[in-house]
Design a protein around this motif. Sequence first.
Motif, short mmCIF file in Angstrom:
data_model
loop_
_atom_site.label_atom_id
_atom_site.label_comp_id
_atom_site.label_asym_id
_atom_site.label_seq_id
_atom_site.Cartn_x
_atom_site.Cartn_y
_atom_site.Cartn_z
N UNK A 62 0.87 -1.18 0.00
CA UNK A 62 0.00 0.00 0.00
C UNK A 62 0.91 1.22 0.00
N UNK A 63 1.16 1.72 -1.20
CA UNK A 63 2.09 2.83 -1.37
C UNK A 63 2.49 2.94 -2.82
N UNK A 64 3.69 3.44 -3.07
CA UNK A 64 4.15 3.68 -4.44
C UNK A 64 4.52 2.37 -5.14
N UNK A 65 4.20 2.30 -6.42
CA UNK A 65 4.52 1.10 -7.20
C UNK A 65 6.03 0.87 -7.28
N UNK A 66 6.80 1.95 -7.35
CA UNK A 66 8.24 1.82 -7.45
C UNK A 66 8.84 1.11 -6.24
N UNK A 67 8.28 1.37 -5.06
CA UNK A 67 8.77 0.71 -3.85
C UNK A 67 8.56 -0.80 -3.96
N UNK A 68 7.38 -1.17 -4.43
CA UNK A 68 7.07 -2.60 -4.57
C UNK A 68 7.99 -3.27 -5.57
N UNK A 69 8.19 -2.65 -6.71
CA UNK A 69 9.03 -3.23 -7.76
C UNK A 69 10.45 -3.44 -7.26
N UNK A 70 11.02 -2.42 -6.63
CA UNK A 70 12.40 -2.55 -6.14
C UNK A 70 12.51 -3.58 -5.02
N UNK A 71 11.45 -3.72 -4.22
CA UNK A 71 11.50 -4.65 -3.10
C UNK A 71 11.49 -6.10 -3.55
N UNK A 72 10.66 -6.43 -4.55
CA UNK A 72 10.53 -7.84 -4.93
C UNK A 72 11.47 -8.26 -6.06
N UNK A 73 11.98 -7.30 -6.82
CA UNK A 73 12.77 -7.63 -8.01
C UNK A 73 13.92 -8.61 -7.76
N UNK A 74 14.68 -8.47 -6.68
CA UNK A 74 15.81 -9.41 -6.49
C UNK A 74 15.40 -10.85 -6.22
#
Length: 356
Positions: A62-74
Amino acid sequence: MKHAKFVSFTAVGAQTARKAAALLPEFLTERYARTVDPSLSGTQLSRFAQQAMVDCDLIVFVGAAGIAVRAVAPYLAGKAFDPAVLVIDEAGRFVIPVLSGHLGGANALAQRLADGLGAQAVITTATDARAAFAVDTWAAAHDCTVVDPANIKYVSGALLRGETVGLRSDFPVEGRLPAQVTLDGTPESGFYIGFDIKAAPFAHTLHLMPRVVFLGIGCRKGTGAQTIEQAALAALDAAGVPWTAVRGVASIDVKQNEPGLLRFCEAYSLPLTVFSAETLRALPGDFTPSDFVARTVGVDNVCERAAVCAAAGGVLLCRKTAGDGVTIALAQQDWRADFDEKQLEDGNCEPHNDGN
């Protein structure tokens, strides 16, 4: 029960996460309000994401999409393994599936949460955007394992180009087939429904395997998980049934706390359904009787009867095989490749699981 984790970053976001979580009663939900809960102030988001990608079916940021992408990408593992990942803006105006839209059900969950929040679901997958048939969505809705997810691109790509794709099924096909899907001819790309992973009716074949087989298991007290596993493997191999077709394990209720049986089920993430001797005795059919079993547990056969009970009266694929204190039988529930649109809208069809 499915497992979901919600993470938010503001007080407003925490309230949105609370409302969204309440819309998913079938999920075991955990909520992490990072700027509201002092106990989370020293935790790393990357560590949270790493653990959630392993043990969750759904992660909601629940927040910015960029945060989610960077968090799960690795921690991405692949289309067949990644959980559904959604992003909701803190005000609850938009719900965006960013990962596992079809196989993980993120698209359907996004629409459901959007409806409940009075928000807009933002669906970006090409087949959904163009209202084309999505074979992986159909597979997930009908509890079919996609054996070779890399081949989804051939089927979806052909559909998006306006081409016809083929269907071959070892199960009865019902309902009106989607546009551009045919049982006739041999298009270059298509999908096969059945247990034969070597079947190749098309140059590019996507294999879908219905999870419709139940293992009926009886065992001597104290039998180890490895012994049960070896017996199950032998029975499946003899019947030509892959592990991925197995839906669950069934037995008599006196075995519901048998350590070896429980460890076996846990190792393969298979639910254990148990039935009383009375229920098993009442099941009509031709089963392999044993006077010893009847004297011991009150019913003349456990494995065959339990398998058929769990399969809602389905057919036996493998009668009782016995060895090393274990009896195994396989039963397949009735299943159809149903393309009825109403059923797709309603979602998954759960198997009969009337344990006692």
